[in-house]
Scaffold this motif. Structure first.
Motif, mmCIF file in Angstrom:
data_model
loop_
_atom_site.group_PDB
_atom_site.id
_atom_site.type_symbol
_atom_site.label_atom_id
_atom_site.label_comp_id
_atom_site.label_asym_id
_atom_site.label_seq_id
_atom_site.Cartn_x
_atom_site.Cartn_y
_atom_site.Cartn_z
ATOM 1 N N SER A 148 30.775 6.065 -25.750
ATOM 2 C CA SER A 148 31.236 5.353 -24.558
ATOM 3 C C SER A 148 31.294 6.312 -23.373
ATOM 4 O O SER A 148 31.535 7.508 -23.530
ATOM 5 C CB SER A 148 32.636 4.786 -24.814
ATOM 6 O OG SER A 148 33.253 4.392 -23.616
ATOM 7 N N ASP A 174 35.698 0.848 -21.866
ATOM 8 C CA ASP A 174 36.371 0.654 -20.579
ATOM 9 C C ASP A 174 37.714 -0.052 -20.775
ATOM 10 O O ASP A 174 38.715 0.313 -20.148
ATOM 11 C CB ASP A 174 35.506 -0.175 -19.625
ATOM 12 C CG ASP A 174 34.247 0.542 -19.191
ATOM 13 O OD1 ASP A 174 34.249 1.790 -19.142
ATOM 14 O OD2 ASP A 174 33.250 -0.146 -18.895
ATOM 15 N N ARG A 228 26.995 -3.350 -13.609
ATOM 16 C CA ARG A 228 27.533 -4.094 -14.749
ATOM 17 C C ARG A 228 28.512 -5.147 -14.294
ATOM 18 O O ARG A 228 29.304 -4.923 -13.384
ATOM 19 C CB ARG A 228 28.289 -3.137 -15.662
ATOM 20 C CG ARG A 228 27.571 -2.749 -16.876
ATOM 21 C CD ARG A 228 28.568 -2.106 -17.817
ATOM 22 N NE ARG A 228 29.248 -1.002 -17.194
ATOM 23 C CZ ARG A 228 29.086 0.254 -17.539
ATOM 24 N NH1 ARG A 228 28.270 0.567 -18.489
ATOM 25 N NH2 ARG A 228 29.743 1.197 -16.947
ATOM 26 N N GLU A 276 30.438 -6.807 -16.728
ATOM 27 C CA GLU A 276 31.480 -6.867 -17.751
ATOM 28 C C GLU A 276 31.861 -5.452 -18.172
ATOM 29 O O GLU A 276 31.038 -4.550 -18.177
ATOM 30 C CB GLU A 276 30.982 -7.631 -18.973
ATOM 31 C CG GLU A 276 30.663 -9.070 -18.694
ATOM 32 C CD GLU A 276 30.126 -9.783 -19.917
ATOM 33 O OE1 GLU A 276 30.106 -9.184 -21.009
ATOM 34 O OE2 GLU A 276 29.715 -10.933 -19.768
ATOM 35 N N ASP A 277 33.120 -5.291 -18.527
ATOM 36 C CA ASP A 277 33.571 -4.010 -19.042
ATOM 37 C C ASP A 277 33.132 -3.863 -20.491
ATOM 38 O O ASP A 277 32.994 -4.846 -21.210
ATOM 39 C CB ASP A 277 35.097 -3.915 -18.999
ATOM 40 C CG ASP A 277 35.630 -3.749 -17.595
ATOM 41 O OD1 ASP A 277 34.869 -3.324 -16.716
ATOM 42 O OD2 ASP A 277 36.816 -4.038 -17.380
ATOM 43 N N THR A 278 32.929 -2.634 -20.895
ATOM 44 C CA THR A 278 32.635 -2.365 -22.296
ATOM 45 C C THR A 278 33.955 -2.207 -23.055
ATOM 46 O O THR A 278 35.026 -2.142 -22.442
ATOM 47 C CB THR A 278 31.816 -1.068 -22.441
ATOM 48 O OG1 THR A 278 32.610 0.030 -21.971
ATOM 49 C CG2 THR A 278 30.515 -1.143 -21.659
ATOM 50 N N TYR A 300 34.402 4.550 -30.436
ATOM 51 C CA TYR A 300 33.321 4.447 -29.448
ATOM 52 C C TYR A 300 32.969 5.829 -28.896
ATOM 53 O O TYR A 300 33.148 6.099 -27.704
ATOM 54 C CB TYR A 300 33.738 3.504 -28.308
ATOM 55 C CG TYR A 300 34.102 2.133 -28.800
ATOM 56 C CD1 TYR A 300 33.112 1.214 -29.138
ATOM 57 C CD2 TYR A 300 35.427 1.750 -28.961
ATOM 58 C CE1 TYR A 300 33.430 -0.040 -29.619
ATOM 59 C CE2 TYR A 300 35.761 0.493 -29.441
ATOM 60 C CZ TYR A 300 34.762 -0.389 -29.765
ATOM 61 O OH TYR A 300 35.077 -1.634 -30.239
#
Length: 98
Positions: free
Chosen positions: A71, A39, A32, A34-36, A68
């Motif tokens: 997550s 995250d 990945r 990008e962070d979610t 989330y």
């Protein structure tokens, strides 16, 4: 001789058949870029914890679990809330306010 529209169609079909196939590999979550949101909330909670702001730490973990729940950080957040003795997010939401 082939008519002009038929020639164009033939050329387009030929070019499309020679084009490389896209997305042939499966998705690897470890790569990945990008962070979610989970995250980001986990990082924010860790920052609050490092600064000694226990209330903000707990609230951020609770928000992460509530907002989330699927997550990858939600399970850790639930475990941390249990360790702190905080009520689970679902119980906190249904608890009567004073």
């Amino acid at each position: 001789m082939i008519e002009r529209p038929a020639r164009r169609a033939f050329c387009c079909a030929l070019l499309l058949s020679a084009a490389p196939y896209q997305c042939s590999k499966g998705y690897d979550p470890a790569l990945r870029r990008e962070d979610t949101a989970g995250d980001g909330l986990w990082a924010l909670a860790e920052d609050f914890h490092a600064r000694g702001d226990a209330r903000a730490y707990e609230q951020t973990l609770r928000f992460l679990v509530t907002r989330y729940p699927s997550s990858r950080r939600a399970a850790k957040a639930r475990d941390e809330l249990e360790r702190l003795g905080a009520a689970p997010a679902s119980a906190a939401a249904s608890a009567p306010s004073r």
